[in-house]
Design a protein around this motif. Structure first.
Motif, PDB file in Angstrom:
ATOM      1  N   ALA A  23     130.810  25.502 -40.163  1.00 31.30           N
ATOM      2  CA  ALA A  23     131.494  25.234 -38.905  1.00 31.30           C
ATOM      3  C   ALA A  23     131.680  26.535 -38.130  1.00 31.30           C
ATOM      4  O   ALA A  23     131.566  26.558 -36.900  1.00 31.30           O
ATOM      5  CB  ALA A  23     132.849  24.580 -39.163  1.00 31.30           C
ATOM      6  N   GLY A  24     131.930  27.635 -38.855  1.00 32.75           N
ATOM      7  CA  GLY A  24     132.083  28.933 -38.198  1.00 32.75           C
ATOM      8  C   GLY A  24     130.819  29.340 -37.461  1.00 32.75           C
ATOM      9  O   GLY A  24     130.878  29.827 -36.334  1.00 32.75           O
ATOM     10  N   GLY A  25     129.687  29.127 -38.092  1.00 33.93           N
ATOM     11  CA  GLY A  25     128.411  29.447 -37.446  1.00 33.93           C
ATOM     12  C   GLY A  25     128.227  28.650 -36.170  1.00 33.93           C
ATOM     13  O   GLY A  25     127.866  29.188 -35.122  1.00 33.93           O
TER      14      GLY A  25
ATOM     15  N   LEU B 272     125.299  36.420 -41.169  1.00 29.99           N
ATOM     16  CA  LEU B 272     126.172  36.616 -42.327  1.00 29.99           C
ATOM     17  C   LEU B 272     126.685  35.266 -42.809  1.00 29.99           C
ATOM     18  O   LEU B 272     126.700  34.989 -44.010  1.00 29.99           O
ATOM     19  CB  LEU B 272     127.330  37.533 -41.922  1.00 29.99           C
ATOM     20  CG  LEU B 272     128.203  38.034 -43.061  1.00 29.99           C
ATOM     21  CD1 LEU B 272     127.369  38.837 -44.016  1.00 29.99           C
ATOM     22  CD2 LEU B 272     129.331  38.882 -42.531  1.00 29.99           C
ATOM     23  N   LEU B 273     127.072  34.422 -41.861  1.00 30.39           N
ATOM     24  CA  LEU B 273     127.589  33.107 -42.236  1.00 30.39           C
ATOM     25  C   LEU B 273     126.523  32.276 -42.940  1.00 30.39           C
ATOM     26  O   LEU B 273     126.785  31.637 -43.956  1.00 30.39           O
ATOM     27  CB  LEU B 273     128.096  32.364 -40.992  1.00 30.39           C
ATOM     28  CG  LEU B 273     129.406  32.891 -40.412  1.00 30.39           C
ATOM     29  CD1 LEU B 273     129.725  32.205 -39.108  1.00 30.39           C
ATOM     30  CD2 LEU B 273     130.538  32.662 -41.399  1.00 30.39           C
ATOM     31  N   VAL B 274     125.310  32.289 -42.379  1.00 29.73           N
ATOM     32  CA  VAL B 274     124.240  31.468 -42.971  1.00 29.73           C
ATOM     33  C   VAL B 274     123.941  31.929 -44.393  1.00 29.73           C
ATOM     34  O   VAL B 274     123.865  31.136 -45.332  1.00 29.73           O
ATOM     35  CB  VAL B 274     122.969  31.527 -42.094  1.00 29.73           C
ATOM     36  CG1 VAL B 274     121.790  30.882 -42.797  1.00 29.73           C
ATOM     37  CG2 VAL B 274     123.216  30.826 -40.771  1.00 29.73           C
ATOM     38  N   LEU B 275     123.793  33.251 -44.538  1.00 30.22           N
ATOM     39  CA  LEU B 275     123.443  33.759 -45.865  1.00 30.22           C
ATOM     40  C   LEU B 275     124.613  33.592 -46.843  1.00 30.22           C
ATOM     41  O   LEU B 275     124.410  33.216 -47.997  1.00 30.22           O
ATOM     42  CB  LEU B 275     123.030  35.233 -45.772  1.00 30.22           C
ATOM     43  CG  LEU B 275     122.527  35.840 -47.073  1.00 30.22           C
ATOM     44  CD1 LEU B 275     121.249  35.161 -47.525  1.00 30.22           C
ATOM     45  CD2 LEU B 275     122.267  37.319 -46.926  1.00 30.22           C
ATOM     46  N   SER B 276     125.840  33.845 -46.367  1.00 31.19           N
ATOM     47  CA  SER B 276     126.999  33.678 -47.244  1.00 31.19           C
ATOM     48  C   SER B 276     127.065  32.254 -47.752  1.00 31.19           C
ATOM     49  O   SER B 276     127.386  31.998 -48.909  1.00 31.19           O
ATOM     50  CB  SER B 276     128.304  33.962 -46.500  1.00 31.19           C
ATOM     51  OG  SER B 276     128.264  35.231 -45.949  1.00 31.19           O
ATOM     52  N   ASN B 277     126.770  31.336 -46.852  1.00 35.51           N
ATOM     53  CA  ASN B 277     126.796  29.931 -47.198  1.00 35.51           C
ATOM     54  C   ASN B 277     125.818  29.647 -48.332  1.00 35.51           C
ATOM     55  O   ASN B 277     126.159  29.034 -49.345  1.00 35.51           O
ATOM     56  CB  ASN B 277     126.413  29.136 -45.941  1.00 35.51           C
ATOM     57  CG  ASN B 277     126.727  27.676 -46.092  1.00 35.51           C
ATOM     58  OD1 ASN B 277     127.279  27.260 -47.100  1.00 35.51           O
ATOM     59  ND2 ASN B 277     126.381  26.899 -45.100  1.00 35.51           N
ATOM     60  N   THR B 278     124.600  30.130 -48.163  1.00 35.06           N
ATOM     61  CA  THR B 278     123.584  29.929 -49.203  1.00 35.06           C
ATOM     62  C   THR B 278     124.037  30.539 -50.519  1.00 35.06           C
ATOM     63  O   THR B 278     123.939  29.914 -51.588  1.00 35.06           O
ATOM     64  CB  THR B 278     122.258  30.583 -48.756  1.00 35.06           C
ATOM     65  OG1 THR B 278     121.866  29.952 -47.547  1.00 35.06           O
ATOM     66  CG2 THR B 278     121.179  30.411 -49.793  1.00 35.06           C
ATOM     67  N   MET B 279     124.545  31.750 -50.455  1.00 34.25           N
ATOM     68  CA  MET B 279     124.934  32.426 -51.696  1.00 34.25           C
ATOM     69  C   MET B 279     126.141  31.738 -52.341  1.00 34.25           C
ATOM     70  O   MET B 279     126.213  31.622 -53.566  1.00 34.25           O
ATOM     71  CB  MET B 279     125.268  33.904 -51.418  1.00 34.25           C
ATOM     72  CG  MET B 279     124.074  34.761 -51.068  1.00 34.25           C
ATOM     73  SD  MET B 279     122.623  34.505 -52.104  1.00 34.25           S
ATOM     74  CE  MET B 279     123.206  35.117 -53.665  1.00 34.25           C
ATOM     75  N   ALA B 280     127.079  31.263 -51.502  1.00 37.89           N
ATOM     76  CA  ALA B 280     128.252  30.595 -52.068  1.00 37.89           C
ATOM     77  C   ALA B 280     127.829  29.342 -52.820  1.00 37.89           C
ATOM     78  O   ALA B 280     128.332  29.043 -53.914  1.00 37.89           O
ATOM     79  CB  ALA B 280     129.236  30.238 -50.952  1.00 37.89           C
ATOM     80  N   MET B 281     126.867  28.615 -52.246  1.00 38.66           N
ATOM     81  CA  MET B 281     126.373  27.417 -52.921  1.00 38.66           C
ATOM     82  C   MET B 281     125.712  27.759 -54.229  1.00 38.66           C
ATOM     83  O   MET B 281     125.932  27.114 -55.250  1.00 38.66           O
ATOM     84  CB  MET B 281     125.325  26.745 -52.050  1.00 38.66           C
ATOM     85  CG  MET B 281     125.946  25.963 -50.962  1.00 38.66           C
ATOM     86  SD  MET B 281     124.606  25.236 -50.118  1.00 38.66           S
ATOM     87  CE  MET B 281     125.424  24.922 -48.627  1.00 38.66           C
ATOM     88  N   THR B 282     124.847  28.761 -54.164  1.00 40.89           N
ATOM     89  CA  THR B 282     124.129  29.188 -55.359  1.00 40.89           C
ATOM     90  C   THR B 282     125.114  29.490 -56.473  1.00 40.89           C
ATOM     91  O   THR B 282     124.961  29.022 -57.605  1.00 40.89           O
ATOM     92  CB  THR B 282     123.302  30.451 -55.042  1.00 40.89           C
ATOM     93  OG1 THR B 282     122.524  30.166 -53.903  1.00 40.89           O
ATOM     94  CG2 THR B 282     122.419  30.855 -56.177  1.00 40.89           C
ATOM     95  N   ALA B 283     126.135  30.261 -56.132  1.00 36.58           N
ATOM     96  CA  ALA B 283     127.097  30.654 -57.158  1.00 36.58           C
ATOM     97  C   ALA B 283     127.851  29.443 -57.685  1.00 36.58           C
ATOM     98  O   ALA B 283     128.092  29.324 -58.894  1.00 36.58           O
ATOM     99  CB  ALA B 283     128.067  31.675 -56.577  1.00 36.58           C
TER     100      ALA B 283
END
Lengths: 388, 390
Positions: A23-25, B272-283
């Motif tokens: 949602a932030g994005g 940053l948000l897109v990549l963080s999202n991917t990494m958070a899911m992975t973890a």
């Protein structure tokens, strides 16, 4: 059978971090998108609000901006004697010959010089432009080197505050008043008695004539008579249109740049939403299988997942619009390429922009969520239970 | 090596997600690079300015001109090597949309001596000096309108009314990449003669003087001497080095540049948000695996390397791809803006520094996005990790 909407809500709540990131994005994209629209809207409002439908402006032929235009006193007198021009309460013709010059003034804060437009005006100028109102101080006294300035100029330029002095044309001019013009372009100007300005700069010419018409329909007859007069080389335009055209280049530039940035952004946000939705489908394979086994049709599973994605997008969109609406308290100013002078304008939000931004957010959510939702609805029941 | 294979395998466990993320990062990085290129193009005039040139203009503003008689007075000031002058013409060629290129009425005898970076073949310069209505165009400008030497072109004056006819007698090329090749030069005398007949009020005035100083170290003193010479006259002057003059121009559109800078920061935020999202899911998905790894005796160090490695692999791949996309994107942008913005972006190239900054951004994003997942993986107690159903 339709899956309760609550299912989608709870899913988003369960994966709070991911929901927040996605949602932030989307919120960032919508913020930029609506900010660009607000800026273009504010610029248009400023310039369209600068003119009035009742007034005509007369400049030298081919002059795109007033400071390029020159009219001698001869031409001024011919124009002022036209029958279409309205007569004021004291029996005077409502036509003002004005002088526009650009001067360099240092900005407050950065000290970078920028161009400010000075408008030498006649007493009729104020009658014809009722939106111009003094908010502080007083008008200039005839024969003295006194000026009044628009509020953004007083705030933005060194020496332009009330009681301070500006030096130009070999004189020091005292700022005796600050005026407001309901956001019109005049606010970015310094106003002074035209006769004083002509003397200070020793310019034997005026820049433009603004005239109020007795009735708006008289415009075409005035235009055709003046433009075909062999003694003159002038151009007659409706005041509103004339100022609106000066913003075209800037508005186009803002739109092109904004659109370009927004398209790139939205791709990024869509990919973000897609990743999120794919993951939530993959994580809920067993759940989906269970729902199918309970007899929910594929359509409603597709619907539930799409709804979730749309919900995600509208949360982001809502936050983005809220953030952008805070920009309404900000005034920006930049040099308008068409007039070469500093112009102050605001970010102005309109219902249309809110609708457009939300629609854009939902479109992103739909595009990002569609493929994952299709994948969810196509899962075979048996395999779904086998997974995990 | 083993480690790298593990990281690669982990990354490819969700090929679609990783590909989407890489793609998203690539788009954002190229947008970031493009915006930096636009900002750089804005400043290209600063790089092109010479330290030994001063610009003298009317102190009131560029809208006011200076008398032609100042030329000799400036020439007599100690430290001045040569003086040239120009007038902004601002004509319309074809229509308003096509006319956004600088047109100067220049002093033909001195202009190309003072601006050696405008390289004009000697035989063309000789012809240009002799013919009153001759004009010289920059290479990019000539290419844009397909002008050849010998072509006659028509312009409509906006500041100096009337129809003006010019014959292209030369095409100059820039000495460096940053040299503006979009200018149009013609004879000041041609302009002035016509003005004496049609608008004597405007005749005998020049827009600004370009002063070449003998020693760049004395630039400030010479500038001050010039301004002192005309103090308290009807046309007071303001003399600055060319660099300061160009910077002043740029500062006029400061707001736009600030907006662009903010946008480029927001872009980094989106990546940053897109990549963080991917990494958070992975973890989140692999929490139980991390517990298993811990049980087997892998330490926190290994886990950190796994997660950061994967994040960096995705970010750097995306960054590299993004840098590669920037070139065609910049070309496309230049073409799209060419008609409207030729005057603003004389030189438009992706700089090496831009590539380096893009790569750095990818690196920073890669590290930042893995911070939270790493922390969780290290924190998780084995029992909780095994219990968890991801």
């Amino acid at each position: 059978m339709i899956i309760p909407l609550n299912y989608s809500f709870r899913n988003l709540w369960t994966r709070r971090l991911t929901t927040f990131l996605t949602a932030g994005g989307i919120a960032l994209v919508i913020f930029v998108f609506s900010a660009v629209l607000m800026l273009a809207n504010g610029l248009e409002k400023t310039l369209v609000g600068t003119g009035s439908d009742k007034n005509a402006i007369i400049v030298r032929q081919g002059a795109e901006s007033e400071f390029m235009s020159m009219l001698d006193r001869n031409a001024v007198n011919i124009v002022k004697s036209q029958p279409e021009i309205a007569v004021g309460p004291e029996g005077n013709r409502l036509a003002a010959s004005e002088v526009v010059v650009l001067i360099n003034l240092p900005k407050r804060g950065s000290s970078n010089p920028s161009h400010v437009q000075i408008r030498g005006v006649a007493p009729e100028s104020l009658t014809m432009r009722p939106q111009v109102k003094l908010v502080e101080g007083r008008r200039w006294r005839p024969g003295l080197s006194e000026v009044i300035v628009g509020r953004p100029v007083a705030e933005g330029f060194q020496g332009a505050g009330l009681g301070e002095t500006i030096r130009f044309g070999m004189r020091d001019w005292t700022v005796v008043g600050v005026f407001d013009a309901e956001g019109a372009g005049f606010e970015s100007e310094i106003w002074v008695d035209a006769e004083q300005l002509v003397q200070a700069f020793r310019r034997p010419v005026f820049s433009s004539i603004t005239a109020q018409l007795s009735s708006a329909g008289d415009f075409s007859s005035l235009k055709s008579r003046l433009e075909s007069d062999p003694r003159l080389t002038v151009e007659v335009a409706r005041e509103k249109q004339y100022y609106a055209e000066q913003s075209e280049m800037m508005a186009t530039f803002i739109r092109v740049l904004g659109l370009f940035v927004t398209v790139i952004f939205s791709l990024g946000a869509m990919i973000g939403a897609m990743i999120t939705m794919y993951a939530s489908v993959a994580n809920r394979t067993t759940e989906i299988g269970t729902m199918r086994a309970l007899g929910f049709p594929r359509r409603s599973i597709l619907g539930a997942f799409l709804f979730e994605s749309l919900l995600l997008a509208s949360i982001g969109g809502g936050i983005g619009i809220l953030l952008a609406s805070l920009l309404q308290f900000v005034t920006v100013s930049t040099t308008n390429f068409a007039t070469f002078s500093e112009l102050a304008f605001r970010f102005i939000l309109s219902p249309a922009i809110v609708v457009q931004s939300l629609a854009f957010a939902l479109a992103m959510g739909f595009l990002g969520g569609f493929l994952p939702a299709v994948r969810a609805s196509r899962q075979k029941i048996v395999e779904a239970f086998r997974a995990s | 090596m083993e480690l790298f294979r593990l990281i690669l395998k982990n990354t490819l466990r969700h090929p679609l997600r990783s590909i989407l993320t890489v793609f998203g990062i690539a788009i954002a990085i190229s947008a970031f690079g493009l915006i930096r290129t636009v900002i750089g193009a804005w400043y290209s005039g600063v790089d092109a300015s010479a330290p030994n040139r001063l610009i003298t203009r009317n102190a009131v503003s560029l809208g006011f001109s200076l008398p032609l008689s100042y030329r000799e007075a400036i020439r007599g000031i100690p430290g001045v090597a040569d003086v040239s002058y120009a007038n902004w013409f601002g004509g319309i060629y074809i229509d308003e949309k096509h006319s956004q290129f600088p047109q100067f009425a220049v002093d033909a005898t001195t202009w190309y001596e003072i601006y050696p970076e405008f390289q004009l073949p000697p035989e063309q310069e000789a012809v240009f000096k002799q013919q009153r209505n001759a004009a010289v165009a920059g290479r990019k400008l000539a290419e844009r309108f397909n002008w050849k030497v010998g072509d006659t072109i028509q312009m409509r004056g906006m500041i100096f009314p009337g129809e003006w006819e010019f014959v292209i007698r030369g095409i100059y090329t820039g000495e460096q990449k940053s040299t503006d090749e979009t200018q149009f030069h013609f004879h000041y005398q041609y302009l002035d003669e016509k003005l004496r007949q049609t608008a004597p009020f405007q005749a005998g005035n020049v827009g600004w003087y370009v002063v070449k100083v003998q020693n760049p170290k004395q630039a400030a003193e010479v500038a001050e001497a010039i301004d002192r010479r005309f103090k308290n006259s009807l046309a007071e002057t303001l003399t600055e080095t060319e660099r300061v003059f160009v910077l002043g121009f740029i500062s006029m559109s400061e707001t736009i540049l600030v907006a662009l800078r903010i946008i480029s920061m927001v872009i980094i935020g989106v990546i940053l948000l897109v990549l963080s999202n991917t990494m958070a899911m992975t973890a989140r998905e692999r929490l139980s695996e991390y517990a298993v790894l811990k049980t087997l005796g892998f330490g926190a160090r290994h886990l950190i390397v796994f997660i950061i490695g994967e994040s960096l692999l995705i970010a750097l791949t995306g960054g590299l791809l993004g840098i590669l996309i920037t070139y065609p994107a910049a070309n496309g942008f230049e073409r799209a803006m060419g008609d409207a913005m030729g005057a603003i972006f004389p030189a438009f190239d992706v700089a090496t520094s831009t590539q380096i900054i893009c790569a750095l951004m990818a690196l920073i994003v890669g590290l930042a996005a893995s911070a939270f997942p790493t922390w969780r993986a290290v924190q998780v107690r084995i029992v909780d990790g095994l219990r968890r159903v991801g």
